[in-house]
Write an enzyme that holds these catalytic residues in place. Structure first.
Site, PDB file in Angstrom:
ATOM      1  CG  HIS A 255      -1.761   1.173   1.401  1.00 50.49           C
ATOM      2  ND1 HIS A 255      -1.592   2.048   2.453  1.00 50.49           N
ATOM      3  CD2 HIS A 255      -2.787   1.667   0.657  1.00 50.49           C
ATOM      4  CE1 HIS A 255      -2.477   3.020   2.360  1.00 50.49           C
ATOM      5  NE2 HIS A 255      -3.215   2.820   1.277  1.00 50.49           N
TER       6      HIS A 255
ATOM      7  CD  GLU B 126      -2.731   2.510  -3.613  1.00 53.57           C
ATOM      8  OE1 GLU B 126      -3.352   3.595  -3.575  1.00 53.57           O
ATOM      9  OE2 GLU B 126      -3.044   1.518  -2.926  1.00 53.57           O
ATOM     10  CG  HIS B 127      -0.326   6.132  -0.592  1.00 56.37           C
ATOM     11  ND1 HIS B 127      -0.882   7.181   0.103  1.00 56.37           N
ATOM     12  CD2 HIS B 127      -1.253   5.144  -0.548  1.00 56.37           C
ATOM     13  CE1 HIS B 127      -2.078   6.844   0.554  1.00 56.37           C
ATOM     14  NE2 HIS B 127      -2.321   5.599   0.168  1.00 56.37           N
TER      15      HIS B 127
ATOM     16  CD  GLU C 123      -5.116   5.348   3.305  1.00 59.26           C
ATOM     17  OE1 GLU C 123      -5.793   4.547   2.621  1.00 59.26           O
ATOM     18  OE2 GLU C 123      -3.978   5.730   2.961  1.00 59.26           O
TER      19      GLU C 123
END
Length: 419
Positions: A46, A49-50, A126
């Site tokens: 993840h 991905e950012h 997040e």
């Protein structure tokens, strides 16, 4: 018609022409998700991905955003337990520009240490936002109960202690291990010409895997575990998830389970919605869902209610499940579920983006593409006995429960919860 082109290095390009639309959807699919992470890498899929949006040698993060705005396109990405996807939808005459930007992000991201530090803070926020959203948090905690010793039970976002250690070296090593040609599918759907496919081939067929990186291929099979987890915090509603063992994507009974989900809690006419919301007024939100992966799956029932109604709602949920297991579903329920599922499936394929997502996932994970007619036939061929059998096999005493409730709530005794 779905076409497949394989680059000389093994990258697969899946493309489906839709000449009646003015858009093209393009996705870069990578078989790298939270299931592929070691304990020290928890959350790294993840995180990467950012980071692919933070800048390359010729574009910074603002330029990437501005260039997609300039061509009227949307760009996004997501990470799951089994994959990561970077995708965009643009007008057909901007398709080559879009893939050029995507490939620049994919191959030339800098992973600047200052950007890593900034994004670390963003991702920690997040994660905190998930914890502040109890209907999301209760679901993530359920997975930690169902599969406590397996990566599939971990949250995709990671945890603070691992995220704080991520650096450029870890990112590069992870990508060298998993961002390899055989793990990559480019999926295109919409109004394109063959020049686009040729252009993608030129941009993606020249890179190779790092031979020095050993691939981790053996993964232990996840074993479903019964259990209970509770959390009390300062919120207004109580939230509960009840999880049962599900089916993997390989299981030929998967459409039986999908139809069962529709009948149990997947629609407004479902048993859960009608009895718990419409008849008893116990909850605004109550539903079921299934999750299927290559190694395993789950069937989950969720409800959110006022604290004083938590026990009554849980009893109602388990009563409905028990009746379906002992008495089965009706022919009318099955007919309605089939029509609803076919409608949802067919209507969902009317956009280029939905076709791109379907084709990309099917190629990356399943390595096959069933036609629309084949999928409809699979749904139509499910019998009442099939659904009742899968209900009996799914709704066993082996279940996991996750509850998040206000601090003032008097939770039912633990032994009652697991009866």
């Amino acid at each position: 018609m779905i076409n497949k082109t394989t680059c000389k290095n093994g990258v697969r390009i899946i493309h489906e022409k839709m000449p009646y639309v003015r858009s093209v959807a393009i996705g870069i699919w990578v078989k790298a998700g939270s299931l592929d992470e070691t304990a020290d890498e928890w959350g790294l899929s993840h995180f990467i991905e950012h980071m692919l949006f933070k800048g390359t040698s010729k574009r910074n993060a603002k330029t990437i955003a501005e260039e997609f705005d300039r061509i009227g396109g949307d760009i996004n990405a997501y990470t799951s337990k089994e994959m990561t996807c970077y995708y965009t939808t643009v007008l057909d005459h901007h398709a080559e520009k879009a893939i050029e930007i995507l490939s620049d992000m994919f191959f030339n991201s800098l992973f600047d240490e200052e950007d890593i530090q900034k994004e670390r803070s963003v991702i920690l926020d997040e994660i905190a936002s998930v914890e502040d959203t109890p209907d999301d948090d209760v679901d993530e905690r359920l997975w930690s109960v169902m599969y406590p010793t397996h990566p599939i039970g971990r949250s995709i976002g990671g945890i603070k202690s691992t995220i704080e250690k991520f650096d450029r070296k870890m990112i590069r090593r992870y990508m060298s291990r998993l961002y390899t040609p055989e793990n990559i599918v480019i999926s295109i759907a919409g109004n394109y010409d063959e020049k686009l496919i040729d252009s993608i081939g030129l941009q993606f067929d020249s890179f190779t895997e790092n031979e020095e990186i050993k691939h981790i291929t053996d993964k232990p099979l996840p074993v479903f575990t019964s259990g209970l987890i509770t959390k009390q915090k300062d919120i207004e509603q109580a939230h509960i998830c009840i999880g049962y063992p599900g089916l993997s994507l390989r299981d030929n009974r998967l459409h039986d389970l999908i139809l069962l989900d529709s009948i149990v809690g997947g629609t407004m006419s479902s048993r859960l919605f009608q009895e718990i919301r419409e008849e008893r007024g116990l909850a605004y939100s109550v539903f079921s869902y299934y999750s299927s992966y290559m190694m395993t799956g789950s069937f989950v029932v969720y409800g959110g209610t006022s604290p004083e109604h938590l026990g009554e709602m849980q009893s109602a949920m388990e009563k409905i499940i028990g009746e379906i297991k002992s008495k089965g579903v009706t022919e009318t329920e099955l007919i309605n579920a089939k029509e609803q599922l076919k409608g949802s499936f067919l209507l969902g394929l009317e956009s280029s983006e939905s076709r791109m997502h379907r084709n990309g996932k099917n190629e990356l994970i399943l390595h096959e593409h069933k036609s629309i007619d084949e999928v409809v036939a699979l749904i139509d061929n499910v019998t009442l006995n099939d659904v009742n059998r899968i209900a009996y096999e799914t709704f066993t005493d082996e279940r996991a429960i996750s509850i998040i409730a206000p601090k003032s709530a008097a939770l039912l005794p633990l032994n009652h919860m697991m009866k």
